[in-house]
Scaffold this active site. Structure first.
Site, PDB file in Angstrom:
ATOM      1  N   ASP A  42       0.978  -1.069  -0.131  1.00  0.00           N
ATOM      2  CA  ASP A  42      -0.041   0.018  -0.139  1.00  0.00           C
ATOM      3  C   ASP A  42       0.903   1.166  -0.059  1.00  0.00           C
ATOM      4  O   ASP A  42       2.122   1.055   0.048  1.00  0.00           O
ATOM      5  CB  ASP A  42      -1.011  -0.034   1.197  1.00  0.00           C
ATOM      6  CG  ASP A  42      -0.251  -0.197   2.546  1.00  0.00           C
ATOM      7  OD1 ASP A  42       0.932   0.009   2.564  1.00  0.00           O
ATOM      8  OD2 ASP A  42      -0.828  -0.667   3.414  1.00  0.00           O
ATOM      9  N   ASP A  49       2.163   4.723   2.122  1.00  0.00           N
ATOM     10  CA  ASP A  49       2.168   5.024   3.423  1.00  0.00           C
ATOM     11  C   ASP A  49       1.211   6.105   3.689  1.00  0.00           C
ATOM     12  O   ASP A  49       0.520   6.825   2.704  1.00  0.00           O
ATOM     13  CB  ASP A  49       3.628   5.209   3.799  1.00  0.00           C
ATOM     14  CG  ASP A  49       3.946   5.482   5.302  1.00  0.00           C
ATOM     15  OD1 ASP A  49       3.651   4.574   5.924  1.00  0.00           O
ATOM     16  OD2 ASP A  49       4.726   6.353   5.507  1.00  0.00           O
TER      17      ASP A  49
END
Ligand SMILES: [Zn+2]
Length: 264
Positions: free
Chosen positions: A211, A213
């Site tokens: 993903d 941050d």
């Protein structure tokens, strides 16, 4: 040296638990002067080599990053005679162009961890190990080429920021790390990489992007993350299968002599 032995170890991080590439495998318990490793170690055969598998957070994924007994893990692998460690692990991306599902093989880290035992030399002998090039260049190159070979989106080189955890970054922290030109973020790699160097073991890290941050201001959807984790994990398995047969028996790097000029 332990009665069992292994040439190469795979440390499984978040999103990588499989020891299913091994044949004739068995589990062994190793005790060390630093206590117990994260779990039992699986040793088996792959492509004519002995491979050890250790789950960094334990088999039930119950050990939080700052509580991992990194020294016991590394000591146990050293006792097995391991010369190379490959570790696939879930990481966050700090840059828009490094996307979930892609892999990055870092060549640098910035260590922001604190209060961890990150040396085998904390009494008696003094060692200042060189960390100018923390990751094994030879092993990292092989792993990168294998990913390319399999058609994955691979990022060669980059800096991983390592935070203490277990909490994630604040937005301000995440933006700061971006401004340092760092690419990915994680909670373990610098501690482990440093101990590997002290143990004169080659270490290559496969950052599997899960993903973005917190800078990205995106709500994280657990279903999406799990989907990406699964895909990354399958890809990492194939990458490791491709890479292991390409590792030359004799090391062409300096990792095996890391202590030579480090002792005071
Ligand atoms: Zn090396």
């Amino acid at each position: 040296m332990h009665m069992d032995n292994a040439d190469i170890a795979i440390i499984g991080g978040t999103g990588f638990y499989g020891s299913d590439l091994l044949e004739n495998f068995r589990e062994i318990e190793i005790s060390t002067p630093y206590g117990k490793p994260s779990d039992s170690i699986t040793i088996g055969d792959f492509n004519g080599l002995k491979i050890a598998f250790l789950p960094r957070h334990g088999k039930k994924h119950s050990i939080t990053p700052h509580r991992i007994n990194f020294r016991a893990n590394m000591w146990a692998l050293k006792q097995l005679g391991v010369k190379r460690i490959i570790t696939p692990d879930a990481v966050g991306s700090l840059q828009e162009n490094i996307r979930p599902g892609e892999f990055l093989i870092p060549d640098q880290f910035i260590d922001l961890t604190n209060s961890r035992n990150n040396t085998f030399y904390d009494e008696g002998k003094v060692a200042h190990i060189s960390m100018a090039e923390p990751f094994c260049p030879e092993l990292s190159r092989i792993v990168f080429e294998s990913g390319k070979n399999l058609g994955y989106e691979m990022h060669d080189k980059g800096t991983v920021v390592v935070i203490q955890g277990p909490r994630f970054s604040s937005k301000a922290e995440s933006k700061l790390y971006r401004s340092w030109d760092a690419q990915i973020i994680n909670m373990e790699v610098s501690t482990e990489c440093t101990l590997a160097r002290e143990a004169e073991i080659c270490y290559a890290y496969i950052g599997m992007i899960t993903d973005y941050d917190t800078f990205a201001d995106k709500t994280v959807n657990v279903t999406d993350v799990m989907e990406i984790l699964k895909q990354n994990s399958n890809n990492a398995h194939d990458l490791i299968k491709d890479a292991i047969p390409k590792i030359p028996q004799k090391r062409g790097c300096a990792c095996g002599d890391a202590l030579k000029d480090a002792m005071v």
